[in-house]
Design an enzyme around this catalytic site. Structure first.
Site, PDB file in Angstrom:
ATOM      1  N   SER A 120      -7.261  17.482   0.274  1.00 59.99           N
ATOM      2  CA  SER A 120      -6.224  18.045   1.133  1.00 59.99           C
ATOM      3  C   SER A 120      -6.305  19.560   1.226  1.00 59.99           C
ATOM      4  O   SER A 120      -5.598  20.166   2.037  1.00 59.99           O
ATOM      5  CB  SER A 120      -4.835  17.654   0.603  1.00 59.99           C
ATOM      6  OG  SER A 120      -4.654  18.154  -0.715  1.00 59.99           O
ATOM      7  N   HIS A 141      -9.644  14.239   5.917  1.00 56.42           N
ATOM      8  CA  HIS A 141      -8.347  14.297   5.243  1.00 56.42           C
ATOM      9  C   HIS A 141      -7.326  13.396   5.930  1.00 56.42           C
ATOM     10  O   HIS A 141      -6.770  13.731   6.962  1.00 56.42           O
ATOM     11  CB  HIS A 141      -7.850  15.750   5.220  1.00 56.42           C
ATOM     12  CG  HIS A 141      -6.501  15.924   4.590  1.00 56.42           C
ATOM     13  ND1 HIS A 141      -5.648  16.950   4.937  1.00 56.42           N
ATOM     14  CD2 HIS A 141      -5.868  15.206   3.633  1.00 56.42           C
ATOM     15  CE1 HIS A 141      -4.541  16.843   4.228  1.00 56.42           C
ATOM     16  NE2 HIS A 141      -4.649  15.792   3.434  1.00 56.42           N
ATOM     17  N   GLU A 153      -7.561  15.014   9.527  1.00 54.95           N
ATOM     18  CA  GLU A 153      -8.239  16.299   9.693  1.00 54.95           C
ATOM     19  C   GLU A 153      -9.726  16.094   9.403  1.00 54.95           C
ATOM     20  O   GLU A 153     -10.088  15.567   8.351  1.00 54.95           O
ATOM     21  CB  GLU A 153      -7.679  17.339   8.731  1.00 54.95           C
ATOM     22  CG  GLU A 153      -6.363  17.926   9.162  1.00 54.95           C
ATOM     23  CD  GLU A 153      -5.898  19.050   8.251  1.00 54.95           C
ATOM     24  OE1 GLU A 153      -5.647  20.152   8.742  1.00 54.95           O
ATOM     25  OE2 GLU A 153      -5.777  18.809   7.036  1.00 54.95           O
ATOM     26  N   ASN A 191      -2.042  21.817   5.411  1.00 59.78           N
ATOM     27  CA  ASN A 191      -1.395  22.389   4.234  1.00 59.78           C
ATOM     28  C   ASN A 191      -1.249  23.903   4.293  1.00 59.78           C
ATOM     29  O   ASN A 191      -0.406  24.470   3.606  1.00 59.78           O
ATOM     30  CB  ASN A 191      -2.151  21.973   2.969  1.00 59.78           C
ATOM     31  CG  ASN A 191      -1.772  20.565   2.560  1.00 59.78           C
ATOM     32  OD1 ASN A 191      -0.612  20.190   2.618  1.00 59.78           O
ATOM     33  ND2 ASN A 191      -2.750  19.764   2.163  1.00 59.78           N
TER      34      ASN A 191
END
Length: 285
Positions: A120, A141, A153, A191
């Site tokens: 992540s 991801h 992702e 993130n």
């Protein structure tokens, strides 16, 4: 490249979820873990999700049976030779652990196998560098929970080839997911945006500006978020939030990514969120 067989490394919730979406989409899947009990729990998780889908009329009984038949547990990579065209890792979010996994896979996997990591926030390029196939290495991801969330992702490392990226885009579409291509920088996009928001929400409580519940209400009612940032932090795991903020802080060298002292304190106290029964909120189940 045509992918027929997939191997998932790690049978935790993310790994089991990834194995499920591949098996449900018609791929032969091997789910590997050194922990037999983890493999059993992973299989149970897959069955539970398929049962729910069947109860909701999303799939037929034979679809469930076929998906389970395509899923094979593996406990020893050397005793059970790797034949997968695509291998995705979903182990603990620690760089040294992931590097060791890929060193071993590089020795045992066929030369044509593509490697992916479900990280992540960690550097794709750094992981790829421990293998002899950096051009066949990519980040993929998935969001949690994997069977539900549509986003994936797709993260290119410095050496990732166009062919590898195109294959993973096609895989993502075949799973019914929406792929978004991003570059290999700390936290990627998801993130890099989410964790500072969570961290700022914690600061808002830490500085006495508002209560936990009211901070979440502002974001749910005012910004139309399904979950408030502090509730979401509990769901993710507060230790995971701290870890990702530290990766951002180290990667960019910017103090704005430093974890809030209150967030660190909760982790030190063992208040890790929903998985521990207590974080910003208390959970009875």
């Amino acid at each position: 490249m045509t992918v027929k067989e997939v191997m998932v490394i790690g049978a935790g919730q993310m790994g089991a979820g990834i194995a499920l979406v591949f098996a449900r989409s018609g791929y032969q899947v091997k789910l590997y873990d050194t922990d037999i009990e983890a493999l059993k729990r992973g299989r149970q998780y897959v069955e539970q999700i398929l049962e729910k889908d069947m109860a909701k009329g999303k799939i037929e009984a034979d679809t469930k049976s076929e998906a389970l038949d395509r899923l094979q547990p593996v406990v020893d990579l050397e005793a059970d030779p790797i034949t997968a065209d695509f291998i995705i890792e979903a182990v603990v979010e620690k760089m040294d652990v992931k590097k060791e996994v890929f060193r071993k896979l590089d020795e045992l996997a066929p030369a044509h196998s593509l490697f992916a990591t479900n990280t992540s926030s960690l550097a794709i390029t750094e992981m790829a560098a421990v293998t002899n196939r950096a051009e066949q290495f990519i980040g993929m991801h998935f969001m949690n929970p994997v069977p539900v969330m549509k986003l994936v992702e797709i993260i290119r490392g410095l050496e990732t080839s166009e062919d590898t990226c195109q294959t993973v885009k096609e895989l993502t579409e075949a799973l019914g997911k929406q792929g978004v291509e991003v570059k290999d920088f700390p936290g990627f996009v998801s993130n890099r945006l989410l964790m500072p928001m969570i961290n700022e929400a914690v600061y808002t409580v830490f500085e006495g500006i508002s209560s936990i519940e009211d901070v979440d209400q502002v974001m749910k009612l005012g910004m139309n978020h399904r979950m408030g940032p502090l509730e979401l932090a509990d769901f993710i795991g507060l230790d995971t939030c701290v870890s990702i903020m530290e990766i951002l802080h180290e990667g960019f060298g910017d103090s704005k990514y430093s974890p809030c002292p209150l967030l660190r304190q909760y982790v030190q106290a063992g208040r890790l969120g929903k998985k521990a029964g207590r974080g910003f909120y208390t959970y009875n189940d």
